[in-house]
Scaffold this active site. Structure first.
Site, PDB file in Angstrom:
ATOM      1  N   GLU A 142     -21.724  -2.358 -15.819  1.00 40.16           N
ATOM      2  CA  GLU A 142     -22.231  -2.781 -14.511  1.00 40.16           C
ATOM      3  C   GLU A 142     -23.747  -2.668 -14.452  1.00 40.16           C
ATOM      4  O   GLU A 142     -24.322  -1.662 -14.815  1.00 40.16           O
ATOM      5  CB  GLU A 142     -21.598  -1.934 -13.399  1.00 40.16           C
ATOM      6  CG  GLU A 142     -20.079  -2.029 -13.322  1.00 40.16           C
ATOM      7  CD  GLU A 142     -19.571  -3.419 -12.900  1.00 40.16           C
ATOM      8  OE1 GLU A 142     -20.393  -4.264 -12.489  1.00 40.16           O
ATOM      9  OE2 GLU A 142     -18.348  -3.637 -13.004  1.00 40.16           O
ATOM     10  N   ARG A 188     -10.919  -3.528   0.453  1.00 40.69           N
ATOM     11  CA  ARG A 188      -9.819  -4.496   0.527  1.00 40.69           C
ATOM     12  C   ARG A 188      -8.488  -3.771   0.724  1.00 40.69           C
ATOM     13  O   ARG A 188      -7.545  -4.301   1.292  1.00 40.69           O
ATOM     14  CB  ARG A 188      -9.848  -5.263  -0.810  1.00 40.69           C
ATOM     15  CG  ARG A 188      -8.839  -6.281  -1.117  1.00 40.69           C
ATOM     16  CD  ARG A 188      -9.113  -6.909  -2.505  1.00 40.69           C
ATOM     17  NE  ARG A 188      -9.280  -5.917  -3.579  1.00 40.69           N
ATOM     18  CZ  ARG A 188      -8.287  -5.304  -4.206  1.00 40.69           C
ATOM     19  NH1 ARG A 188      -7.047  -5.552  -3.883  1.00 40.69           N
ATOM     20  NH2 ARG A 188      -8.524  -4.433  -5.177  1.00 40.69           N
ATOM     21  N   CYS A 204     -15.570   2.436  -6.523  1.00 38.52           N
ATOM     22  CA  CYS A 204     -16.373   2.455  -7.751  1.00 38.52           C
ATOM     23  C   CYS A 204     -17.830   2.121  -7.458  1.00 38.52           C
ATOM     24  O   CYS A 204     -18.742   2.828  -7.902  1.00 38.52           O
ATOM     25  CB  CYS A 204     -15.811   1.486  -8.791  1.00 38.52           C
ATOM     26  SG  CYS A 204     -14.298   2.112  -9.544  1.00 38.52           S
ATOM     27  N   HIS A 259     -16.710  -0.502 -15.774  1.00 41.81           N
ATOM     28  CA  HIS A 259     -15.351  -0.802 -15.350  1.00 41.81           C
ATOM     29  C   HIS A 259     -14.489  -1.090 -16.571  1.00 41.81           C
ATOM     30  O   HIS A 259     -14.939  -1.742 -17.517  1.00 41.81           O
ATOM     31  CB  HIS A 259     -15.338  -2.022 -14.423  1.00 41.81           C
ATOM     32  CG  HIS A 259     -15.312  -1.671 -12.969  1.00 41.81           C
ATOM     33  ND1 HIS A 259     -16.279  -2.088 -12.082  1.00 41.81           N
ATOM     34  CD2 HIS A 259     -14.425  -0.933 -12.252  1.00 41.81           C
ATOM     35  CE1 HIS A 259     -15.960  -1.627 -10.872  1.00 41.81           C
ATOM     36  NE2 HIS A 259     -14.858  -0.927 -10.949  1.00 41.81           N
TER      37      HIS A 259
HETATM   38  N1  PCA Z   1     -11.363   1.579  -9.521  1.00 40.25           N
HETATM   39  C1  PCA Z   1     -11.675   1.333  -8.121  1.00 40.25           C
HETATM   40  C2  PCA Z   1     -11.899   2.692  -7.528  1.00 40.25           C
HETATM   41  C3  PCA Z   1     -11.311   3.657  -8.490  1.00 40.25           C
HETATM   42  C4  PCA Z   1     -11.110   2.896  -9.724  1.00 40.25           C
HETATM   43  O1  PCA Z   1     -10.764   3.359 -10.817  1.00 40.25           O
HETATM   44  C5  PCA Z   1     -12.837   0.348  -7.938  1.00 40.25           C
HETATM   45  O2  PCA Z   1     -13.035  -0.533  -8.789  1.00 40.25           O
HETATM   46  O3  PCA Z   1     -13.543   0.433  -6.938  1.00 40.25           O
END
Ligand code: PCA
Length: 211
Positions: A84, A94, A147, A173
């Site tokens: 990211e 959401r 996140c 991610h």
């Molecule tokens: N993914 C979520 C929050 C916790 C996670 O592992 C996100 O992409 O916001």
């Protein structure tokens, strides 16, 4: 006297949205205790909860004073490790978080800047991961759920806490694990050992380059 090695803080989240597991915590645990370029990985779990996750992260940063902090999270549907680039000052959920909160169009930090860039060398990390055959991509949105909230809180704390200004931070991610992909409505997935290997390569590259 024991001299502590500099630390890398790697965080993962607990499962959320009805899933049984979250690969981000499994990857963080797998990396815990590893030595990477003279640094020791310290893993910690964050709750998938607005507010509490950022508070917990703040405590961990104060406790461990890492040279580098990398937060991990699951993004079902992605096919590669997603490095990211930017966190935005928006909470817009959401689905409810693990405490049932579902903020809409709120800020992560009242009065904070619109966005923070990761100060990790994401392009160098991307190259290092891809060179070893692990799928990786650069992402320009960490979403607006927990996140992104944690990523923004991380970069904000590194910016405003005098004791943390030398530290670097970022967010990655992860795709689903193979066993959770179909329940999550996607065919994209990555095996745990590949995720762990990719993250280790990325961390090594981050420590070898300045942003
Ligand atoms: N993914 C979520 C929050 C916790 C996670 O592992 C996100 O992409 O916001």
């Amino acid at each position: 006297m024991v001299t502590a090695t500099p630390r890398i803080l790697v965080t993962g989240f607990d499962p959320f949205g009805g899933a049984a597991l979250n690969p981000s915590w499994l990857v963080a645990q797998a990396l815990h205790g590893r030595r990477i370029a003279g640094h020791t990985v310290q893993a910690a779990q964050l709750p998938t909860v607005f507010g509490l996750s950022a508070l917990r992260l703040g405590e961990l940063l104060q406790q461990h004073r890492p040279a580098l902090a990398l937060c991990l999270g699951l993004a079902a549907g992605r096919a590669a490790l997603s490095l990211e680039r930017v966190a935005i000052n928006v909470n817009d959920a959401r689905i409810p978080d693990n405490h049932g909160a579902q903020p809409v169009d709120g800020p992560v930090v009242n009065g904070g800047p619109a966005a923070y860039f990761s100060n990790l060398p994401v392009k160098a990390m991307l190259q290092a991961i891809r060179n070893e055959g692990v799928a990786a991509e650069l992402s320009n949105s960490a979403g607006t759920f927990v996140c992104n909230h944690v990523f923004y809180a991380l970069m904000h704390q590194l910016a405003v806490q005098p004791g943390l200004r030398a530290a670097r931070g970022g967010f990655v991610h992860l795709p689903c694990l193979p066993e959770q992909a179909s329940a999550a409505g996607t065919t994209h997935c990555m095996a745990l050992p590949d995720m762990v290997r990719g993250l280790q390569l990325g961390l090594r590259a981050a420590l070898a380059h300045t942003a």
